[in-house]
Design an enzyme around this catalytic site. Structure first.
Site, PDB file in Angstrom:
ATOM      1  CE  LYS A 243      -1.122  39.567   8.382  1.00  0.00           C
ATOM      2  NZ  LYS A 243      -1.651  39.906   9.684  1.00  0.00           N
ATOM      3  NE  ARG A 277      -7.645  43.409  10.342  1.00  0.00           N
ATOM      4  CZ  ARG A 277      -7.195  43.273   9.094  1.00  0.00           C
ATOM      5  NH1 ARG A 277      -6.480  42.224   8.747  1.00  0.00           N
ATOM      6  NH2 ARG A 277      -7.452  44.201   8.183  1.00  0.00           N
TER       7      ARG A 277
HETATM    8  N1  HH2 Z   1      -3.175  42.773   9.334  1.00  0.00           N
HETATM    9  C1  HH2 Z   1      -3.425  43.484   8.226  1.00  0.00           C
HETATM   10  C2  HH2 Z   1      -4.082  44.720   8.297  1.00  0.00           C
HETATM   11  N2  HH2 Z   1      -4.492  45.225   9.490  1.00  0.00           N
HETATM   12  N3  HH2 Z   1      -4.649  45.007  11.828  1.00  0.00           N
HETATM   13  C3  HH2 Z   1      -4.390  44.335  12.952  1.00  0.00           C
HETATM   14  N4  HH2 Z   1      -4.764  44.832  14.143  1.00  0.00           N
HETATM   15  N5  HH2 Z   1      -3.733  43.122  12.937  1.00  0.00           N
HETATM   16  C4  HH2 Z   1      -3.316  42.556  11.775  1.00  0.00           C
HETATM   17  O1  HH2 Z   1      -2.705  41.454  11.810  1.00  0.00           O
HETATM   18  C5  HH2 Z   1      -3.571  43.265  10.554  1.00  0.00           C
HETATM   19  C6  HH2 Z   1      -4.245  44.518  10.622  1.00  0.00           C
HETATM   20  C7  HH2 Z   1      -2.994  42.962   6.903  1.00  0.00           C
HETATM   21  O2  HH2 Z   1      -3.909  42.055   6.384  1.00  0.00           O
HETATM   22  P1  HH2 Z   1      -5.046  42.399   5.298  1.00  0.00           P
HETATM   23  O3  HH2 Z   1      -6.048  43.357   5.806  1.00  0.00           O
HETATM   24  O4  HH2 Z   1      -5.580  41.087   4.842  1.00  0.00           O
HETATM   25  O5  HH2 Z   1      -4.248  43.024   4.085  1.00  0.00           O
HETATM   26  P2  HH2 Z   1      -3.910  44.522   3.650  1.00  0.00           P
HETATM   27  O6  HH2 Z   1      -3.120  45.204   4.697  1.00  0.00           O
HETATM   28  O7  HH2 Z   1      -3.126  44.300   2.384  1.00  0.00           O
HETATM   29  O8  HH2 Z   1      -5.185  45.261   3.406  1.00  0.00           O
END
Ligand code: HH2
Length: 300
Positions: A243, A277
């Site tokens: 982010k 997370r």
């Molecule tokens: N960020 C992502 C996905 N799920 N859930 C919560 N509660 N908070 C977050 O900030 C959040 C989330 C996005 O990050 P990532 O899992 O690394 O990527 P992707 O959505 O591409 O799988």
């Protein structure tokens, strides 16, 4: 890890009334997560921000989940649909095929709780049946009308995250007059929806949704505003990796990235975050441990 040691830290932007900061989250079945807690990310997807494609194979995904728990993750968050900006939705059947076998095997092998990162009630239900205890819903129960009842019936914990629109369109919706106030208002409203559906207050977690319909300046404002989010009275989850937070990650080496993200995460805990997370639980858990013992030493 005990979080009480962070409590004395002088916090800028502290709301007038000291917030009730829950010390732990009780899960159905008697398990407890103490704060600050580390949530390790396990994306069983071909297209996620960082680990897309790496853990599509169930065996590799399970091995990585076990590895993250050994490194210090207090929760393993399994997701089968990327929510990065511009990501395309995944069919329910495909999402189920990706996550259920991984959760089943992890639940047999791990003592730490598993969360399911999904917006779909059918996926949440199958994941809870397979052994998950937390539903991480980036739509805060708004994408699927059946989601709230699934969470309530299973007595699961739920993460209510702020976002606008859907991942495909959210980047165009990043316009706020006062992002902290608007995020808090939205989270309050979603908490009311959750409570009205019969989900217990003690099972709720809120998340300001860093990077979801937010630009760099919004993410920074939310970082400063974390005490106000914590003042809602529920544990606050934050996810920073990938982010825009002006951490200088663009040209950083892997080691620099890790250190910078961990520093931001410790700061977030001092400002009120309860759950981090993360992609790399080891460095985050180590940084939290040092910060906790420093804070304890200062307090003596
Ligand atoms: N960020 C992502 C996905 N799920 N859930 C919560 N509660 N908070 C977050 O900030 C959040 C989330 C996005 O990050 P990532 O899992 O690394 O990527 P992707 O959505 O591409 O799988």
């Amino acid at each position: 890890m005990s979080r009480a040691v962070f409590d004395h830290v002088e916090i800028a932007n502290r709301p007038r009334r000291a917030p009730r900061r829950p010390a732990e989250l009780k899960l159905a079945g008697g398990r407890t997560i103490r704060f600050p807690a580390v949530m390790g990310i396990l994306n069983v997807t071909p297209d996620s921000f960082r680990d897309g494609g790496r853990y599509l194979d169930a065996e590799r995904a399970v091995a990585h989940g076990i590895e993250m728990a050994a490194e210090g993750a207090d929760i393993i968050d399994v997701g089968g649909e990327s929510t990065r900006p511009g990501a395309h939705p995944v069919e329910t059947e495909e999402e189920l095929r990706r996550v259920v076998p991984v959760i089943e095997r992890l639940a047999r092998r791990l003592t730490v709780p598993i969360s399911i990162d999904t917006r779909k009630a059918a996926v949440a239900r199958a994941a809870l049946d397979a052994g998950a205890a937390i539903v991480n819903d980036v739509s805060a129960l708004s994408f699927d009308p059946a989601m709230a009842a699934v969470v309530a019936k299973a007595r699961a914990a739920v993460v209510l995250m702020h976002m606008r629109g859907v991942p495909e369109t959210m980047a165009e919706m990043a316009a706020y007059r006062n992002v902290v106030a608007e995020v808090c208002r939205y989270l309050r409203q979603r908490v009311r929806v959750a409570l009205a559906a019969g989900i217990q207050a003690s099972r709720l977690i809120v998340d300001p949704g860093f990077g979801f319909a937010k630009r760099g300046e919004h993410n920074l404002a939310l970082m400063r505003g974390l005490p106000r989010v914590a003042a809602l009275g529920y544990p606050v989850l934050v996810g920073f990796s990938g982010k825009a937070l002006r951490l200088g990650l663009k040209d950083a080496t892997a080691r620099e990235r890790t250190a910078r993200i961990a520093a931001a995460e410790v700061t977030a805990v001092m400002l009120g975050a309860a759950i981090l997370r993360v992609h790399e639980p080891g460095p985050t858990a180590a940084a939290l441990k040092v910060a906790a013992s420093m804070a304890a030493a200062v307090r003596k």
